[in-house]
Each structure stands twice: as structure tokens, then as C-alpha cells.
Enzyme design. Structure first.
Site, PDB file in Angstrom:
ATOM      1  N   TRP A 134       2.289   3.050  -2.450  1.00  0.00           N
ATOM      2  CA  TRP A 134       1.886   4.029  -3.485  1.00  0.00           C
ATOM      3  C   TRP A 134       0.526   4.629  -3.123  1.00  0.00           C
ATOM      4  O   TRP A 134       0.311   5.834  -3.272  1.00  0.00           O
ATOM      5  CB  TRP A 134       1.806   3.360  -4.864  1.00  0.00           C
ATOM      6  CG  TRP A 134       3.134   3.145  -5.524  1.00  0.00           C
ATOM      7  CD1 TRP A 134       4.344   3.019  -4.909  1.00  0.00           C
ATOM      8  CD2 TRP A 134       3.379   3.053  -6.937  1.00  0.00           C
ATOM      9  NE1 TRP A 134       5.323   2.837  -5.861  1.00  0.00           N
ATOM     10  CE2 TRP A 134       4.772   2.848  -7.098  1.00  0.00           C
ATOM     11  CE3 TRP A 134       2.575   3.108  -8.065  1.00  0.00           C
ATOM     12  CZ2 TRP A 134       5.362   2.704  -8.364  1.00  0.00           C
ATOM     13  CZ3 TRP A 134       3.158   2.970  -9.326  1.00  0.00           C
ATOM     14  CH2 TRP A 134       4.540   2.776  -9.468  1.00  0.00           C
TER      15      TRP A 134
ATOM     16  N   ASP B  86      -7.121 -11.012  -8.777  1.00  0.00           N
ATOM     17  CA  ASP B  86      -6.110 -11.197  -9.812  1.00  0.00           C
ATOM     18  C   ASP B  86      -6.495 -10.270 -10.962  1.00  0.00           C
ATOM     19  O   ASP B  86      -7.552 -10.456 -11.591  1.00  0.00           O
ATOM     20  CB  ASP B  86      -6.101 -12.659 -10.275  1.00  0.00           C
ATOM     21  CG  ASP B  86      -5.056 -12.907 -11.361  1.00  0.00           C
ATOM     22  OD1 ASP B  86      -4.471 -11.934 -11.868  1.00  0.00           O
ATOM     23  OD2 ASP B  86      -4.842 -14.087 -11.695  1.00  0.00           O
TER      24      ASP B  86
ATOM     25  N   ASP C 102       2.190  -0.949 -10.601  1.00  0.00           N
ATOM     26  CA  ASP C 102       3.491  -1.401 -10.088  1.00  0.00           C
ATOM     27  C   ASP C 102       3.477  -2.935 -10.041  1.00  0.00           C
ATOM     28  O   ASP C 102       4.267  -3.551  -9.351  1.00  0.00           O
ATOM     29  CB  ASP C 102       3.696  -0.819  -8.671  1.00  0.00           C
ATOM     30  CG  ASP C 102       5.148  -0.866  -8.215  1.00  0.00           C
ATOM     31  OD1 ASP C 102       6.039  -1.015  -9.064  1.00  0.00           O
ATOM     32  OD2 ASP C 102       5.373  -0.759  -6.997  1.00  0.00           O
TER      33      ASP C 102
ATOM     34  N   LYS D 252       4.808  -0.153 -14.828  1.00  0.00           N
ATOM     35  CA  LYS D 252       6.078  -0.880 -14.601  1.00  0.00           C
ATOM     36  C   LYS D 252       6.247  -1.975 -15.654  1.00  0.00           C
ATOM     37  O   LYS D 252       5.272  -2.609 -16.069  1.00  0.00           O
ATOM     38  CB  LYS D 252       6.071  -1.526 -13.221  1.00  0.00           C
ATOM     39  CG  LYS D 252       7.266  -2.448 -13.001  1.00  0.00           C
ATOM     40  CD  LYS D 252       7.773  -2.407 -11.610  1.00  0.00           C
ATOM     41  CE  LYS D 252       7.242  -3.539 -10.789  1.00  0.00           C
ATOM     42  NZ  LYS D 252       7.723  -3.447  -9.423  1.00  0.00           N
TER      43      LYS D 252
ATOM     44  N   ASP E 214      -4.995  -5.677  -5.712  1.00  0.00           N
ATOM     45  CA  ASP E 214      -3.838  -6.573  -5.657  1.00  0.00           C
ATOM     46  C   ASP E 214      -4.308  -8.003  -5.415  1.00  0.00           C
ATOM     47  O   ASP E 214      -5.404  -8.227  -4.890  1.00  0.00           O
ATOM     48  CB  ASP E 214      -2.878  -6.161  -4.529  1.00  0.00           C
ATOM     49  CG  ASP E 214      -1.456  -6.705  -4.758  1.00  0.00           C
ATOM     50  OD1 ASP E 214      -0.561  -5.895  -5.057  1.00  0.00           O
ATOM     51  OD2 ASP E 214      -1.248  -7.937  -4.656  1.00  0.00           O
TER      52      ASP E 214
ATOM     53  N   GLY F 101       0.775  -1.241   0.000  1.00  0.00           N
ATOM     54  CA  GLY F 101       0.000   0.000   0.000  1.00  0.00           C
ATOM     55  C   GLY F 101       0.803   1.286   0.000  1.00  0.00           C
ATOM     56  O   GLY F 101       0.240   2.362   0.174  1.00  0.00           O
TER      57      GLY F 101
HETATM   58  C1  LIG Z   1       6.279  -4.309  -6.167  1.00  0.00           C
HETATM   59  S1  LIG Z   1       4.795  -4.879  -5.443  1.00  0.00           S
HETATM   60  C2  LIG Z   1       3.854  -3.389  -5.349  1.00  0.00           C
HETATM   61  C3  LIG Z   1       4.261  -2.451  -4.245  1.00  0.00           C
HETATM   62  C4  LIG Z   1       3.266  -1.324  -4.086  1.00  0.00           C
HETATM   63  N1  LIG Z   1       3.300  -0.415  -5.224  1.00  0.00           N
HETATM   64  C5  LIG Z   1       3.533  -0.518  -2.836  1.00  0.00           C
HETATM   65  O1  LIG Z   1       3.936   0.644  -2.939  1.00  0.00           O
HETATM   66  O2  LIG Z   1       3.317  -1.024  -1.743  1.00  0.00           O
HETATM   67  C6  LIG Z   1       4.036  -5.726  -6.783  1.00  0.00           C
HETATM   68  C7  LIG Z   1       2.637  -6.215  -6.475  1.00  0.00           C
HETATM   69  O3  LIG Z   1       2.038  -6.694  -7.675  1.00  0.00           O
HETATM   70  C8  LIG Z   1       1.074  -7.651  -7.287  1.00  0.00           C
HETATM   71  N2  LIG Z   1       0.626  -8.439  -8.451  1.00  0.00           N
HETATM   72  C9  LIG Z   1       1.372  -9.196  -9.280  1.00  0.00           C
HETATM   73  N3  LIG Z   1       0.612  -9.792 -10.206  1.00  0.00           N
HETATM   74  C10 LIG Z   1      -0.674  -9.381  -9.962  1.00  0.00           C
HETATM   75  C11 LIG Z   1      -1.921  -9.663 -10.570  1.00  0.00           C
HETATM   76  N4  LIG Z   1      -2.024 -10.497 -11.612  1.00  0.00           N
HETATM   77  N5  LIG Z   1      -3.032  -9.089 -10.068  1.00  0.00           N
HETATM   78  C12 LIG Z   1      -2.945  -8.251  -9.001  1.00  0.00           C
HETATM   79  N6  LIG Z   1      -1.791  -7.950  -8.379  1.00  0.00           N
HETATM   80  C13 LIG Z   1      -0.661  -8.513  -8.844  1.00  0.00           C
HETATM   81  C14 LIG Z   1       1.819  -8.474  -6.249  1.00  0.00           C
HETATM   82  O4  LIG Z   1       0.927  -9.200  -5.440  1.00  0.00           O
HETATM   83  C15 LIG Z   1       2.588  -7.394  -5.487  1.00  0.00           C
HETATM   84  O5  LIG Z   1       1.907  -7.011  -4.316  1.00  0.00           O
END
Ligand SMILES: C[S@@+](CC[C@H](N)C(=O)[O-])C[C@H]1O[C@@H](n2cnc3c(N)ncnc32)[C@H](O)[C@@H]1O
Length: 268
Positions: free
Chosen positions: A75, A141, A171, A219, A125, A73
Site C-alpha cells: 500500500w 505495535d 490494513d 479494514k 507495522d 509495504g
Molecule cells: C494484510 S497485512 C498488510 C499488508 C500491507 N497493506 C501491504 O500492502 O503490504 C496486515 C499487517 O498488519 C500488521 N499488524 C497486525 N496487528 C498490528 C498491530 N497491533 N500493530 C501494527 N501492525 C499490526 C501485521 O504485522 C501485518 O503486516
């Protein structure tokens, strides 16, 4: 929160020790642990940095924001702060903070503090996102077929009946496998899914009458296939697309971001 200074337990394997040692030496980890806004992730500093250095996108006219891959969380905390959704207790602790620069970087001047935030923020997420004032969270998802409609429904309001967003942040990153083909495919799948969502949900410049409205921050992992996606899908349909690699993004990582401003709608 104090940083660990004691030697690491002998049960920690050497590779993990090296990672932990470099993790706690990382200035952004230190900044996160000591920052009064108590960001949940180091990633928060990437967003702040990109906003500051590559062209402001968390501006006052932004009313609706979607944060994809938002857990835990960080961002969303930054966005919520920028949109004035901050509790009084947080405001007080920030107002007493001596690091005024950090305060101003997030919230502007102290005279501008709103007590209640503006607009709508939806964060999604795969993982649970603990509550953040002003943020609607969804555990889903994003690659599932129902995700887009659910997010759009959460954006809808009497003033935004179509559930459009002014700013879409992604992200999202799949778990890194180390297999380049698989990791590239995963990054491309995510970028394509976000782009599909952008097509129907990002407000266009024609709708707002502003050349640089309708912003996507996406990203991706460096690879020629991703570059091709940028050229074919992003560049023709936004006024401009720039590559961002914030200092807070680890040097050895292949990740980067595209900041895309001025969504024209699909031109081709
Ligand atoms: C680098 S982290 C994000 C950090 C976040 N921006 C923060 O500031 O806290 C990447 C996130 O992408 C999520 N993610 C990856 N594939 C996903 C998908 N198909 N659907 C939803 N979330 C996904 C992961 O669960 C992870 O929490």
C-alpha cells in the site's frame, strides 16, 4: 519472475499444496509478480481497486498519509507512487512499460511525472518494513500506548506543526486464529484503536473547508459487533461511510473495508 510450474515437492503436505496451487493460479498474485512497479504484496491491488472504484481518495490535495499495518509495504508503494515519490530508475522502467493502462492507473498521465514527491507518508507495522522512497517507516505495535504520539511526531513539519493526516489507511489484521470470538475481538480492538487515533490526528472538514476531506480506509472482519461500531462511531462523524470488498480481496475471507470520507470531528 517465472511462476512455478514443476510439480510441488512430495514433502509439502496436501493442505499446503492446495493452498500453494490456488495461490499461484490467483490472477492478482500473477499480476504482482509481473507488474513493473514490483509491488511487495498482492494487497497493493486492493488499494488501487478501492481508489478507482469507490471514490478517489489518493488525490492531489492529500499531503499527509498514515499507513497502518503497512508491512511488507504494498500500500505504501502505491501511495508513494501517487504522491510522486518514485525513483528515476522506477520511472524509467514504468515509462518503457507496454501496459500503459497499469501505468496510468497509478501515476496519471506521463506528463504529470514529478521528480520528487510531495507531502509526508508514515507507515507503521509490528514487522520491519524495508525502505520505500518517500516513506517514513516505524516498527511498532499500534495498540501500544506510545504508538499514536510517535506517529504524530513523524508527521510533524513546519507546514504541519500539529502532525495531522489527510488520509489514514489501516490494513491491520491480527493473526487469524479460527476462533470467531477471539478473531472478532481482535478486529474490534484494532478498529477502536484506529478510531482513537483518528479523533486526534485526522484533519477535519472544518480545518480544510472541503466537505469530503479527512479520509479513513479501515479494514475489519464482518460481525454484528463491528457493524455496531460502524453505526455508533463512524457514521455520525463522517459525511459518508461505504463498505468496500475489492475483487482482489479473497472471496472466502470475511474481511472488508470501510471507506469513510469527510471527517467532521466527534459529533457524539
Ligand atoms: C494484510 S497485512 C498488510 C499488508 C500491507 N497493506 C501491504 O500492502 O503490504 C496486515 C499487517 O498488519 C500488521 N499488524 C497486525 N496487528 C498490528 C498491530 N497491533 N500493530 C501494527 N501492525 C499490526 C501485521 O504485522 C501485518 O503486516
Amino acid at each position: 519472475m517465472p511462476l512455478p510450474t514443476a510439480p510441488l515437492s512430495k514433502s509439502v503436505p496436501p493442505s499446503s499444496r492446495a493452498w500453494l496451487a490456488s495461490h499461484f493460479r490467483d490472477p492478482y498474485v500473477k499480476a504482482r509478480l509481473s507488474h513493473p512497479a514490483q509491488f511487495r504484496s498482492r494487497s497493493a491491488f486492493k488499494l488501487i481497486e478501492m481508489h478507482e472504484q469507490y471514490g478517489s481518495f489518493l488525490t492531489r490535495d492529500v499531503q499527509t498519509v498514515v499507513d497502518l499495518g503497512a508491512a511488507p509495504g504494498g500500500w505504501s508503494q502505491v501511495v508513494a507512487g501517487k504522491m510522486g515519490w518514485t525513483t528515476e530508475a522506477e520511472m524509467e522502467s514504468l515509462a518503457e512499460d507496454k501496459t500503459r493502462d497499469a501505468y496510468e492507473m497509478l501515476y496519471g498521465t506521463k506528463n504529470e511525472q514529478p521528480q520528487r514527491g510531495r507531502g509526508t507518508i508514515v507507515a507503521a507495522d509490528l514487522l520491519h518494513i524495508p525502505p520505500i522512497p518517500g516513506v517514513r517507516t516505524l516498527q511498532i505495535d499500534f495498540l501500544s500506548p506510545e504508538a499514536g504520539n510517535l506517529i504524530r511526531a513523524m508527521l510533524m513539519s513546519p507546514s504541519n506543526p500539529e502532525g495531522k493526516a489527510d488520509l489514514i489507511l489501516s490494513d491491520m489484521a491480527a493473526n487469524f486464529t479460527g476462533n470467531q470470538a477471539r478473531d472478532t475481538e481482535a478486529s474490534l480492538d484494532i478498529c477502536l484503536a484506529v478510531y482513537q487515533f483518528v479523533k486526534t490526528n485526522l484533519r477535519t472538514v472544518q480545518e480544510t473547508g472541503k466537505k469530503y476531506s479527512g479520509t479513513l480506509l479501515l479494514k475489519h472482519f464482518a460481525h454484528p459487533l463491528l457493524t455496531q461500531f460502524r453505526k455508533e462511531s463512524l457514521e455520525p462523524n463522517f459525511h459518508y461511510v461505504i463498505f468496500c470488498k475489492p475483487d482482489a480481496s479473497r472471496k472466502g475471507s470475511a474481511e472488508g473495508y470501510w471507506l469513510c470520507k469527510g471527517w467532521k470531528g466527534v459529533q457524539r
